[in-house]
Each structure stands twice: as C-alpha cells, then as structure tokens.
Design a protein around this motif. Sequence first.
Motif, PDB file in Angstrom:
ATOM      1  N   VAL A 179       0.882  -1.157   0.168  1.00  0.00           N
ATOM      2  CA  VAL A 179      -0.066   0.120   0.068  1.00  0.00           C
ATOM      3  C   VAL A 179       0.867   1.263   0.253  1.00  0.00           C
TER       4      VAL A 179
ATOM      5  N   PHE B 226       0.872   4.383  -2.752  1.00  0.00           N
ATOM      6  CA  PHE B 226       0.631   5.970  -2.510  1.00  0.00           C
ATOM      7  C   PHE B 226       1.706   6.634  -2.709  1.00  0.00           C
TER       8      PHE B 226
ATOM      9  N   TYR C 284      -1.931  13.057  -6.779  1.00  0.00           N
ATOM     10  CA  TYR C 284      -3.121  12.200  -6.285  1.00  0.00           C
ATOM     11  C   TYR C 284      -4.467  13.161  -6.374  1.00  0.00           C
TER      12      TYR C 284
ATOM     13  N   ASN D 280      -7.979  12.346  -8.620  1.00  0.00           N
ATOM     14  CA  ASN D 280      -9.278  12.386  -7.730  1.00  0.00           C
ATOM     15  C   ASN D 280     -10.069  13.045  -8.480  1.00  0.00           C
TER      16      ASN D 280
ATOM     17  N   LYS E  77     -17.209  14.747   0.138  1.00  0.00           N
ATOM     18  CA  LYS E  77     -16.428  15.130   1.408  1.00  0.00           C
ATOM     19  C   LYS E  77     -17.233  16.415   1.955  1.00  0.00           C
TER      20      LYS E  77
ATOM     21  N   ALA F 255      -5.603   8.790   7.903  1.00  0.00           N
ATOM     22  CA  ALA F 255      -5.406   8.418   6.599  1.00  0.00           C
ATOM     23  C   ALA F 255      -5.745   9.668   5.558  1.00  0.00           C
TER      24      ALA F 255
ATOM     25  N   ASN G  79       1.730   7.232   5.472  1.00  0.00           N
ATOM     26  CA  ASN G  79       2.449   7.640   4.308  1.00  0.00           C
ATOM     27  C   ASN G  79       3.139   9.047   4.414  1.00  0.00           C
TER      28      ASN G  79
ATOM     29  N   MET H 119       2.463  11.236   1.098  1.00  0.00           N
ATOM     30  CA  MET H 119       1.200  11.833   1.128  1.00  0.00           C
ATOM     31  C   MET H 119       1.074  13.109   2.261  1.00  0.00           C
TER      32      MET H 119
ATOM     33  N   ALA I 241       1.233   7.994  11.245  1.00  0.00           N
ATOM     34  CA  ALA I 241       0.754   6.805  11.996  1.00  0.00           C
ATOM     35  C   ALA I 241      -0.057   5.715  11.309  1.00  0.00           C
ATOM     36  N   ASN I 242       0.018   4.458  11.959  1.00  0.00           N
ATOM     37  CA  ASN I 242      -0.900   3.249  11.425  1.00  0.00           C
ATOM     38  C   ASN I 242      -2.064   3.489  12.191  1.00  0.00           C
ATOM     39  N   ALA I 243      -3.150   3.321  11.397  1.00  0.00           N
ATOM     40  CA  ALA I 243      -4.390   3.477  11.910  1.00  0.00           C
ATOM     41  C   ALA I 243      -4.643   2.503  12.824  1.00  0.00           C
TER      42      ALA I 243
ATOM     43  N   VAL J 139      -6.248  -0.371   4.976  1.00  0.00           N
ATOM     44  CA  VAL J 139      -5.763  -0.688   6.148  1.00  0.00           C
ATOM     45  C   VAL J 139      -5.585  -2.394   6.095  1.00  0.00           C
TER      46      VAL J 139
HETATM   47  C1  LIG Z   1      -7.054   7.189  -1.065  1.00  0.00           C
HETATM   48  S1  LIG Z   1      -6.322   8.282  -0.115  1.00  0.00           S
HETATM   49  C2  LIG Z   1      -7.235   9.076   0.893  1.00  0.00           C
HETATM   50  C3  LIG Z   1      -6.646  10.476   1.340  1.00  0.00           C
HETATM   51  C4  LIG Z   1      -7.764  11.433   1.892  1.00  0.00           C
HETATM   52  N1  LIG Z   1      -8.271  10.985   3.027  1.00  0.00           N
HETATM   53  C5  LIG Z   1      -8.771  11.781   0.897  1.00  0.00           C
HETATM   54  O1  LIG Z   1     -10.046  11.318   1.076  1.00  0.00           O
HETATM   55  O2  LIG Z   1      -8.589  12.335  -0.271  1.00  0.00           O
HETATM   56  C6  LIG Z   1      -5.748   6.909   1.272  1.00  0.00           C
HETATM   57  C7  LIG Z   1      -4.950   7.176   2.362  1.00  0.00           C
HETATM   58  O3  LIG Z   1      -4.968   6.231   3.261  1.00  0.00           O
HETATM   59  C8  LIG Z   1      -3.502   6.121   3.760  1.00  0.00           C
HETATM   60  N2  LIG Z   1      -3.222   4.874   4.381  1.00  0.00           N
HETATM   61  C9  LIG Z   1      -3.366   3.552   3.968  1.00  0.00           C
HETATM   62  N3  LIG Z   1      -2.955   2.647   5.035  1.00  0.00           N
HETATM   63  C10 LIG Z   1      -3.055   3.417   5.974  1.00  0.00           C
HETATM   64  C11 LIG Z   1      -3.028   3.010   7.546  1.00  0.00           C
HETATM   65  N4  LIG Z   1      -2.774   1.651   7.779  1.00  0.00           N
HETATM   66  N5  LIG Z   1      -2.857   3.816   8.532  1.00  0.00           N
HETATM   67  C12 LIG Z   1      -3.038   5.397   8.110  1.00  0.00           C
HETATM   68  N6  LIG Z   1      -3.254   5.757   6.659  1.00  0.00           N
HETATM   69  C13 LIG Z   1      -3.199   4.696   5.719  1.00  0.00           C
HETATM   70  C14 LIG Z   1      -2.640   6.049   2.582  1.00  0.00           C
HETATM   71  O4  LIG Z   1      -1.283   6.310   2.887  1.00  0.00           O
HETATM   72  C15 LIG Z   1      -3.519   7.444   1.844  1.00  0.00           C
HETATM   73  O5  LIG Z   1      -2.700   8.652   2.135  1.00  0.00           O
END
Ligand SMILES: C[S@@+](CC[C@H](N)C(=O)[O-])C[C@H]1O[C@@H](n2cnc3c(N)ncnc32)[C@H](O)[C@@H]1O
Length: 278
Positions: free
Chosen positions: A52, A56, A63, A67, A79, A98, A124, A127, A149-151, A173
Amino acid sequence: MSQTPDKHDNTQQDCSVPNFSAQNSRNPDQENQEQIDFGFRQIPKQEKVKRVEDVFNSVAEKYDVMNDLMSFGIHRLWKKITIESSSVRKGQKVLDLAGGTGDLTAKFSNLVGDEGLVVLADINDAMLKMGRNKLRDKGLFKNIAYVQANAEALPFADNYFDCITISFGLRNVTDKAKALRSMWRVLKPGGRLLVLEFSKPEYKLLSKAYDLYSFTMLPLMGKLVVDDSDSYRYLAESIRMMPDQKRLKQMMEEAGFVDVSYHNMTGGIVALHTGFKF
Ligand SMILES: C[S@@+](CC[C@H](N)C(=O)[O-])C[C@H]1O[C@@H](n2cnc3c(N)ncnc32)[C@H](O)[C@@H]1O
C-alpha cells in the motif's frame, strides 16, 4: 504508547513512525503464514503495508488531480456531506485519519478555529508532505498537526478526539477491525466517527457500468497521468474487496460504536457510515 499532539510543532519530528512492534503479541509463525487481500490477489499479511505504501508513494504527487479526474469532481461533494455530518464546532479536536493530502483537514481547520486542533494522520510520508504543502499554501497551519501513524495503532491518548474521520482510507488498512478499535479508544465518549468509503452500488445496472468504468478507465487514466496503471488497478480491485454497507456497520458495532448508521451516496458507489462512542 500515547502522544498528545502539539499544534504549534508541525515539524518533521511529528512525522516519525512510532515503533508499535512491542504491541504485537501474536505468534510470529502464525502471523507469517496468514494471507490477506491486496486487491484481488492474496499476499502474506505482513507485506500489505509495504504494498500500500508503494501505491501511495507512486500516486502522491498527482493524487489530487487524479481524484478530480476519476470522480469527475464528485469526491468534493462526498467530502462536503461528510463535513456537514460531522457537527464539528469551534474549539474541538478532530482526527483526519488516513488524511492524505488534507481535503477534510482544510475544512475542519476553519471549523474548529484557533482554539481547536486538527490532526492529519497518515501512514505515508509522501502523502503527508503533499498535504502539508497544500495546506500551508492555503495559509492553514495554526491549528493543524501532522502525525505519521498506522490506523491500527494510533499514538494518541484515550478519549482525546471529539470527532474522527477516515475518508477513502479504511479499505487500504490491513487489519480493519483493529483500526476501528484503535479509533474507538482515542475518541471521547459522546464523540463521532465518520467513515467515508467506496461501497456496494444499490442497482445492478449501475454496478455493471461502474465495473466497466473502473476496470478499464482507471488503469488507463493512471497510465496516462501517473505512468502507473497497476496502482489504479489496485484501486478498482480494493473497492470491490471492501466490506459492503451492512458488514462495515457490523464491524463498527463490534469495535464498540453505537447508533451506527449509513447513508448511501451516488447510488451506493460511496457510503458514509456514522457511529458514536458512549
Ligand atoms: C485514497 S487516500 C485518501 C486520502 C484522503 N483521506 C482523501 O479522502 O482524499 C488513502 C490514504 O490512506 C493512507 N493509509 C493507507 N493505509 C493506512 C494505514 N494503515 N494507516 C493510516 N493511513 C493509511 C494512505 O497513505 C493514503 O494517504
């Protein structure tokens, strides 16, 4: 490990990855054998974060453009509805999890005002950097903190945030149930979680047209704009692998959220789930 973000300290040190390895109490052999989806493929569970991350890293720079192109700008409306459903007020603390390039963070920053705080957290670094640069260009920095941070293991104190949003992040995730429990822990009693995510279209015809569009056009646009069709094929596949509306509602309830409901948008292509902590 707990951390209370300091909104005035937006420097790179906010973006260090906390070491969560001590929190993993599972048998390593069992963990190594476990398989998980990465799009339509099954891969060893421990590889998903890296895969993942590669996606990203590759798409970060384009990005926002992608979108707008892929959703014909409709992601802005999704949003906007999320923000309106948040009931966030002046002085509150919000976690945009995220949060990527910070679309929601920008809106929340205005809503909470100088007395409030918005934490843009993402796993990331690329990002996060795109998000920080964009928000600074908009003159938004006073009440925003950036945390890498990781969610699944949020580095914040219990009962800290009034509102948490995760927009188009949860499907990436690895352990979604663990991430939802982590969100529940850091949310204040009475606080609200909003999960904006791709979901299951309500009508067969729409579903077919959407499949055709996403499996042909998304990789093609990815190739043309970012020179990376694989990442956008993953996007299309990961959407199909995301738990549907009812299953996600159940997962939120299992994590401890109450009064969980969802609202379909664009015929269920996207759903906004809301849950509360009592
Ligand atoms: C599709 S983007 C969405 C970005 C923003 N929230 C939006 O709606 O435009 C997904 C985001 O989730 C983040 N992400 C992926 N896995 C994650 C995790 N385990 N913990 C935190 N962020 C994570 C990615 O790095 C990326 O920035």
